[in-house]
Design a protein around this motif. Structure first.
Motif, PDB file in Angstrom:
ATOM      1  N   ALA A  22       1.080  -1.049  -0.033  1.00 54.63           N
ATOM      2  CA  ALA A  22      -0.356  -0.176   0.103  1.00 54.63           C
ATOM      3  C   ALA A  22       1.211   0.805   0.438  1.00 54.63           C
ATOM      4  O   ALA A  22       0.608   2.400  -0.852  1.00 54.63           O
ATOM      5  CB  ALA A  22      -0.964   0.108   1.288  1.00 54.63           C
ATOM      6  N   VAL A  23       2.040   1.150   0.697  1.00 55.56           N
ATOM      7  CA  VAL A  23       2.856   1.992   0.545  1.00 55.56           C
ATOM      8  C   VAL A  23       3.361   2.463  -0.372  1.00 55.56           C
ATOM      9  O   VAL A  23       3.277   3.885  -1.315  1.00 55.56           O
ATOM     10  CB  VAL A  23       3.644   2.302   2.617  1.00 55.56           C
ATOM     11  N   VAL A  24       4.401   1.208  -0.524  1.00 57.99           N
ATOM     12  CA  VAL A  24       4.615   1.381  -1.995  1.00 57.99           C
ATOM     13  C   VAL A  24       3.414   2.075  -3.346  1.00 57.99           C
ATOM     14  O   VAL A  24       3.718   2.861  -4.217  1.00 57.99           O
ATOM     15  CB  VAL A  24       4.911   0.137  -2.921  1.00 57.99           C
ATOM     16  N   LEU A  25       2.687   1.748  -3.439  1.00 61.22           N
ATOM     17  CA  LEU A  25       1.230   2.551  -4.418  1.00 61.22           C
ATOM     18  C   LEU A  25       0.785   3.562  -4.276  1.00 61.22           C
ATOM     19  O   LEU A  25       0.663   4.287  -4.606  1.00 61.22           O
ATOM     20  CB  LEU A  25      -0.190   0.960  -4.436  1.00 61.22           C
ATOM     21  N   SER A  30      -1.464   6.661  -5.973  1.00 59.47           N
ATOM     22  CA  SER A  30      -1.814   8.022  -5.715  1.00 59.47           C
ATOM     23  C   SER A  30      -1.655   8.017  -3.787  1.00 59.47           C
ATOM     24  O   SER A  30      -1.533   6.585  -3.560  1.00 59.47           O
ATOM     25  CB  SER A  30      -3.362   7.954  -5.399  1.00 59.47           C
ATOM     26  N   TRP A  31      -1.581   8.914  -3.783  1.00 59.55           N
ATOM     27  CA  TRP A  31      -1.508   8.828  -1.896  1.00 59.55           C
ATOM     28  C   TRP A  31      -2.682   8.203  -0.817  1.00 59.55           C
ATOM     29  O   TRP A  31      -3.100   8.062  -0.216  1.00 59.55           O
ATOM     30  CB  TRP A  31      -1.157  10.713  -1.456  1.00 59.55           C
ATOM     31  N   TRP A  32      -3.986   8.621  -2.200  1.00 58.68           N
ATOM     32  CA  TRP A  32      -5.528   7.670  -1.329  1.00 58.68           C
ATOM     33  C   TRP A  32      -5.061   6.392  -0.801  1.00 58.68           C
ATOM     34  O   TRP A  32      -5.471   5.744   0.099  1.00 58.68           O
ATOM     35  CB  TRP A  32      -6.269   7.985  -2.601  1.00 58.68           C
ATOM     36  N   PHE A  33      -4.327   5.662  -0.955  1.00 56.29           N
ATOM     37  CA  PHE A  33      -3.749   4.020  -0.882  1.00 56.29           C
ATOM     38  C   PHE A  33      -3.589   4.821   1.342  1.00 56.29           C
ATOM     39  O   PHE A  33      -3.209   3.052   0.386  1.00 56.29           O
ATOM     40  CB  PHE A  33      -3.105   3.460  -1.973  1.00 56.29           C
ATOM     41  N   LEU A  34      -3.274   5.074   1.173  1.00 54.70           N
ATOM     42  CA  LEU A  34      -2.444   5.025   2.614  1.00 54.70           C
ATOM     43  C   LEU A  34      -3.353   4.752   3.555  1.00 54.70           C
ATOM     44  O   LEU A  34      -3.472   4.567   4.170  1.00 54.70           O
ATOM     45  CB  LEU A  34      -1.736   6.578   3.392  1.00 54.70           C
ATOM     46  N   ALA A  35      -4.771   5.499   3.199  1.00 59.51           N
ATOM     47  CA  ALA A  35      -5.985   5.353   3.380  1.00 59.51           C
ATOM     48  C   ALA A  35      -6.042   4.042   3.783  1.00 59.51           C
ATOM     49  O   ALA A  35      -7.342   3.414   4.461  1.00 59.51           O
ATOM     50  CB  ALA A  35      -7.430   5.831   2.778  1.00 59.51           C
ATOM     51  N   SER A  36      -5.840   3.303   2.747  1.00 60.23           N
ATOM     52  CA  SER A  36      -5.998   1.223   2.780  1.00 60.23           C
ATOM     53  C   SER A  36      -5.209   1.043   4.365  1.00 60.23           C
ATOM     54  O   SER A  36      -6.221  -0.071   4.660  1.00 60.23           O
ATOM     55  CB  SER A  36      -5.876   0.761   1.802  1.00 60.23           C
ATOM     56  N   LEU A  37      -4.670   1.775   4.802  1.00 59.01           N
ATOM     57  CA  LEU A  37      -3.400   0.949   5.800  1.00 59.01           C
ATOM     58  C   LEU A  37      -4.035   0.542   6.700  1.00 59.01           C
ATOM     59  O   LEU A  37      -4.022  -0.863   7.702  1.00 59.01           O
ATOM     60  CB  LEU A  37      -2.270   1.687   6.568  1.00 59.01           C
ATOM     61  N   PRO A  38      -5.522   1.074   7.870  1.00 56.54           N
ATOM     62  CA  PRO A  38      -6.043   1.248   9.429  1.00 56.54           C
ATOM     63  C   PRO A  38      -6.870  -0.290   8.175  1.00 56.54           C
ATOM     64  O   PRO A  38      -7.359  -1.169   9.439  1.00 56.54           O
ATOM     65  CB  PRO A  38      -6.618   1.929   9.401  1.00 56.54           C
ATOM     66  N   LEU A  72     -19.135   8.522  -3.971  1.00 51.69           N
ATOM     67  CA  LEU A  72     -18.739   8.953  -3.624  1.00 51.69           C
ATOM     68  C   LEU A  72     -17.602   9.996  -4.044  1.00 51.69           C
ATOM     69  O   LEU A  72     -17.888  11.337  -4.756  1.00 51.69           O
ATOM     70  CB  LEU A  72     -19.136   9.902  -2.416  1.00 51.69           C
ATOM     71  N   PHE A  73     -16.684   9.451  -3.843  1.00 51.91           N
ATOM     72  CA  PHE A  73     -15.191   9.742  -4.194  1.00 51.91           C
ATOM     73  C   PHE A  73     -14.609   8.731  -4.755  1.00 51.91           C
ATOM     74  O   PHE A  73     -13.891   7.607  -3.552  1.00 51.91           O
ATOM     75  CB  PHE A  73     -14.582  10.219  -3.146  1.00 51.91           C
ATOM     76  N   ARG A  74     -13.960   8.438  -5.870  1.00 51.67           N
ATOM     77  CA  ARG A  74     -13.700   6.674  -6.421  1.00 51.67           C
ATOM     78  C   ARG A  74     -12.565   6.665  -5.907  1.00 51.67           C
ATOM     79  O   ARG A  74     -12.337   5.200  -5.365  1.00 51.67           O
ATOM     80  CB  ARG A  74     -13.976   7.206  -7.704  1.00 51.67           C
ATOM     81  N   PRO A  75     -11.133   7.235  -5.781  1.00 52.16           N
ATOM     82  CA  PRO A  75      -9.562   7.142  -5.077  1.00 52.16           C
ATOM     83  C   PRO A  75     -10.405   6.156  -3.665  1.00 52.16           C
ATOM     84  O   PRO A  75      -9.347   5.037  -3.089  1.00 52.16           O
ATOM     85  CB  PRO A  75      -8.912   7.939  -5.065  1.00 52.16           C
ATOM     86  N   LEU A  76     -10.520   7.069  -2.695  1.00 47.80           N
ATOM     87  CA  LEU A  76     -10.657   6.334  -1.377  1.00 47.80           C
ATOM     88  C   LEU A  76     -11.459   5.576  -0.994  1.00 47.80           C
ATOM     89  O   LEU A  76     -11.220   4.541  -0.961  1.00 47.80           O
ATOM     90  CB  LEU A  76     -11.674   7.961  -0.323  1.00 47.80           C
ATOM     91  N   GLY A  77     -12.728   5.304  -2.061  1.00 46.50           N
ATOM     92  CA  GLY A  77     -13.577   4.285  -1.820  1.00 46.50           C
ATOM     93  C   GLY A  77     -12.694   2.925  -2.274  1.00 46.50           C
ATOM     94  O   GLY A  77     -13.097   2.135  -1.878  1.00 46.50           O
ATOM     95  N   ILE A  78     -11.929   2.723  -3.537  1.00 42.24           N
ATOM     96  CA  ILE A  78     -11.413   1.968  -3.982  1.00 42.24           C
ATOM     97  C   ILE A  78     -10.574   1.328  -3.006  1.00 42.24           C
ATOM     98  O   ILE A  78      -9.540   0.305  -2.699  1.00 42.24           O
ATOM     99  CB  ILE A  78     -10.944   2.505  -5.060  1.00 42.24           C
ATOM    100  N   ALA A  79      -9.640   2.019  -2.191  1.00 41.12           N
ATOM    101  CA  ALA A  79      -7.985   1.978  -1.268  1.00 41.12           C
ATOM    102  C   ALA A  79      -9.069   2.119   0.171  1.00 41.12           C
ATOM    103  O   ALA A  79      -8.581   0.624   0.118  1.00 41.12           O
ATOM    104  CB  ALA A  79      -7.760   3.414  -0.649  1.00 41.12           C
ATOM    105  N   ILE A  80     -10.067   2.206   0.297  1.00 39.00           N
ATOM    106  CA  ILE A  80     -10.422   1.315   1.115  1.00 39.00           C
ATOM    107  C   ILE A  80     -10.912   0.240   1.156  1.00 39.00           C
ATOM    108  O   ILE A  80     -11.308  -0.842   1.608  1.00 39.00           O
ATOM    109  CB  ILE A  80     -12.427   1.879   1.873  1.00 39.00           C
ATOM    110  N   SER A  81     -12.234  -0.312   0.561  1.00 39.07           N
ATOM    111  CA  SER A  81     -12.304  -1.670  -0.569  1.00 39.07           C
ATOM    112  C   SER A  81     -11.099  -2.772  -0.245  1.00 39.07           C
ATOM    113  O   SER A  81     -11.338  -3.567   0.444  1.00 39.07           O
ATOM    114  CB  SER A  81     -13.076  -1.625  -2.048  1.00 39.07           C
ATOM    115  N   ALA A  82     -10.565  -2.436  -1.481  1.00 40.77           N
ATOM    116  CA  ALA A  82      -8.997  -2.726  -1.420  1.00 40.77           C
ATOM    117  C   ALA A  82      -8.677  -3.318  -0.064  1.00 40.77           C
ATOM    118  O   ALA A  82      -7.879  -4.494  -0.030  1.00 40.77           O
ATOM    119  CB  ALA A  82      -8.201  -1.952  -1.869  1.00 40.77           C
ATOM    120  N   GLY A  83      -8.109  -2.572   0.338  1.00 38.69           N
ATOM    121  CA  GLY A  83      -7.166  -2.579   2.179  1.00 38.69           C
ATOM    122  C   GLY A  83      -7.930  -3.618   2.598  1.00 38.69           C
ATOM    123  O   GLY A  83      -7.702  -4.331   3.514  1.00 38.69           O
ATOM    124  N   ALA A  84      -9.833  -3.112   3.034  1.00 36.18           N
ATOM    125  CA  ALA A  84     -10.156  -4.492   3.412  1.00 36.18           C
ATOM    126  C   ALA A  84     -10.609  -6.038   3.205  1.00 36.18           C
ATOM    127  O   ALA A  84     -10.451  -6.972   3.697  1.00 36.18           O
ATOM    128  CB  ALA A  84     -11.679  -4.013   3.885  1.00 36.18           C
TER     129      ALA A  84
END
Length: 105
Positions: A22-25, A30-38, A72-84
């Motif tokens: 996730a950090v490499v991505l 996009s920096w939004w991938f950091l939202a996937s860490l938690p 609502l906001f595609r990059p953040l939603g993808i990061a959350i979904s991919a992380g979970a």
């Protein structure tokens, strides 16, 4: 047929490797991938080898939230979904591989 008791150890390698990915991505794409860490770690904590809904309720809820945020906001939603999703399923596979029968059960 008798029931067997197993020792299920926490997933260590899956969330660590997914966090590095996730950090490499985040650096490359996009920096939004950091939202996937938690959500990676939430999915890892909730995962069990049998993928039951009782233990994975928070992870499944995070997956649904990710899908809703995608509208609502595609990059953040993808990061959350991919992380979970990745945290939950990859950690469940790791826990299944590392689980052992309990001695003297």
């Amino acid at each position: 047929m008798t029931q067997r008791v197993y020792i299920v150890r926490p997933a260590i390698f899956a969330p660590a490797i997914l966090s590095v990915a996730a950090v490499v991505l985040a650096i490359q794409e996009s920096w939004w991938f950091l939202a996937s860490l938690p959500f990676i770690w939430l999915g890892s904590v909730c995962a069990q080898p049998n993928l039951n809904l009782a233990n994975g309720c928070l992870a499944y809820l995070a997956m649904l939230v990710g899908v809703a945020v995608t509208a609502l906001f595609r990059p953040l939603g993808i990061a959350i979904s991919a992380g979970a999703i990745s945290g939950f399923y990859v950690s469940a596979i790791e826990k299944r591989v590392r689980m052992r029968p309990a001695p003297d059960a």
